[in-house]
Motif scaffolding. Structure first.
Motif, short mmCIF file in Angstrom:
data_model
loop_
_atom_site.label_atom_id
_atom_site.label_comp_id
_atom_site.label_asym_id
_atom_site.label_seq_id
_atom_site.Cartn_x
_atom_site.Cartn_y
_atom_site.Cartn_z
N VAL A 22 9.46 -21.58 -26.35
CA VAL A 22 8.95 -20.28 -25.90
C VAL A 22 9.34 -19.15 -26.85
N CYS A 23 10.38 -19.36 -27.65
CA CYS A 23 10.81 -18.32 -28.60
C CYS A 23 9.91 -18.30 -29.83
N GLY A 24 9.02 -19.29 -29.94
CA GLY A 24 8.11 -19.34 -31.07
C GLY A 24 8.53 -20.31 -32.16
N HIS A 25 9.74 -20.83 -32.08
CA HIS A 25 10.22 -21.79 -33.07
C HIS A 25 9.81 -23.21 -32.68
N GLN A 26 9.83 -24.07 -33.71
CA GLN A 26 9.47 -25.46 -33.47
C GLN A 26 10.62 -26.37 -33.88
N ASP A 27 10.80 -27.42 -33.16
CA ASP A 27 11.82 -28.43 -33.45
C ASP A 27 11.21 -29.81 -33.32
N SER A 28 11.74 -30.71 -34.10
CA SER A 28 11.43 -32.13 -33.89
C SER A 28 12.61 -32.71 -33.16
N ILE A 29 12.40 -33.14 -31.95
CA ILE A 29 13.49 -33.59 -31.09
C ILE A 29 13.30 -35.05 -30.72
N ARG A 30 14.41 -35.80 -30.89
CA ARG A 30 14.38 -37.23 -30.53
C ARG A 30 14.66 -37.36 -29.04
N ILE A 31 13.78 -38.03 -28.35
CA ILE A 31 13.90 -38.21 -26.91
C ILE A 31 13.99 -39.70 -26.62
N ALA A 32 15.01 -40.06 -25.82
CA ALA A 32 15.14 -41.46 -25.42
C ALA A 32 13.87 -41.85 -24.66
N GLU A 33 13.31 -42.96 -25.06
CA GLU A 33 12.03 -43.34 -24.48
C GLU A 33 12.22 -43.99 -23.13
N ASN A 34 11.66 -43.35 -22.16
CA ASN A 34 11.58 -43.88 -20.81
C ASN A 34 10.11 -44.19 -20.58
N SER A 35 9.65 -43.87 -19.44
CA SER A 35 8.21 -44.00 -19.22
C SER A 35 7.51 -42.87 -19.96
N HIS A 36 6.26 -43.05 -20.26
CA HIS A 36 5.47 -42.03 -20.95
C HIS A 36 5.49 -40.74 -20.14
N GLU A 37 5.42 -40.85 -18.82
CA GLU A 37 5.40 -39.67 -17.96
C GLU A 37 6.71 -38.88 -18.07
N LYS A 38 7.85 -39.58 -18.11
CA LYS A 38 9.15 -38.91 -18.20
C LYS A 38 9.31 -38.22 -19.54
N VAL A 39 8.86 -38.86 -20.62
CA VAL A 39 8.93 -38.24 -21.94
C VAL A 39 8.09 -36.98 -21.96
N GLU A 40 6.90 -37.02 -21.38
CA GLU A 40 6.02 -35.84 -21.35
C GLU A 40 6.65 -34.72 -20.53
N LYS A 41 7.23 -35.06 -19.39
CA LYS A 41 7.87 -34.04 -18.55
C LYS A 41 9.04 -33.41 -19.28
N TYR A 42 9.85 -34.22 -19.97
CA TYR A 42 11.01 -33.70 -20.69
C TYR A 42 10.54 -32.82 -21.85
N ALA A 43 9.49 -33.24 -22.55
CA ALA A 43 8.96 -32.45 -23.66
C ALA A 43 8.45 -31.10 -23.15
N LEU A 44 7.80 -31.09 -22.00
CA LEU A 44 7.32 -29.83 -21.42
C LEU A 44 8.50 -28.94 -21.01
N TRP A 45 9.54 -29.56 -20.46
CA TRP A 45 10.73 -28.79 -20.07
C TRP A 45 11.38 -28.17 -21.31
N LEU A 46 11.51 -28.97 -22.38
CA LEU A 46 12.10 -28.45 -23.61
C LEU A 46 11.27 -27.29 -24.16
N ALA A 47 9.95 -27.41 -24.07
CA ALA A 47 9.07 -26.35 -24.58
C ALA A 47 9.21 -25.06 -23.77
N SER A 48 9.68 -25.17 -22.54
CA SER A 48 9.84 -23.98 -21.70
C SER A 48 11.16 -23.26 -21.99
N LYS A 49 11.97 -23.83 -22.86
CA LYS A 49 13.28 -23.26 -23.20
C LYS A 49 13.26 -22.70 -24.61
N ILE A 50 14.25 -21.84 -24.92
CA ILE A 50 14.40 -21.36 -26.28
C ILE A 50 15.03 -22.46 -27.13
N CYS A 51 14.89 -22.36 -28.45
CA CYS A 51 15.41 -23.39 -29.35
C CYS A 51 16.94 -23.28 -29.47
#
Ligand code: ZN
Length: 88
Positions: free
Chosen positions: A11-40
């Motif tokens: 949300v701050c406008g910065h981008q990161d490449s973040i390694r996420i432990a792979e769970n189900s596709h749905e959990k990875v997507e939810k976590y990625a959306l949560w991370l995107a809602s936070k500042i870097c």
């Protein structure tokens, strides 16, 4: 452990490449959306430094006893004094 790397636009406008432990596709997507809602991480660190600087400014002029203890103890006590000074 299997993991995936996701490009996150924070949300701050910065981008990161973040390694996420792979769970189900749905959990990875939810976590990625949560991370995107936070500042870097860098903005988070900067925000913390600004909070501490603000707290230090408020402490200037207030007579406090000299802290005694190890460097670790003094660092912890100083951080807690700083946070309490700004009401955190
Ligand atoms: Zn940022």
């Amino acid at each position: 452990m299997v993991s995936v790397v996701r490009d996150i636009s924070h949300v701050c406008g910065h981008q990161d490449s973040i390694r996420i432990a792979e769970n189900s596709h749905e959990k990875v997507e939810k976590y990625a959306l949560w991370l995107a809602s936070k500042i870097c991480k860098e903005c988070y660190k900067l925000e913390g430094r600004e909070t501490l600087n603000l707290a230090a400014e408020k402490l200037v002029g207030i007579p406090l006893p000299t802290l005694r203890g190890t460097d670790k103890q003094i660092g912890y006590a100083t951080a807690n004094l700083s946070y309490s000074a700004v009401g955190l």
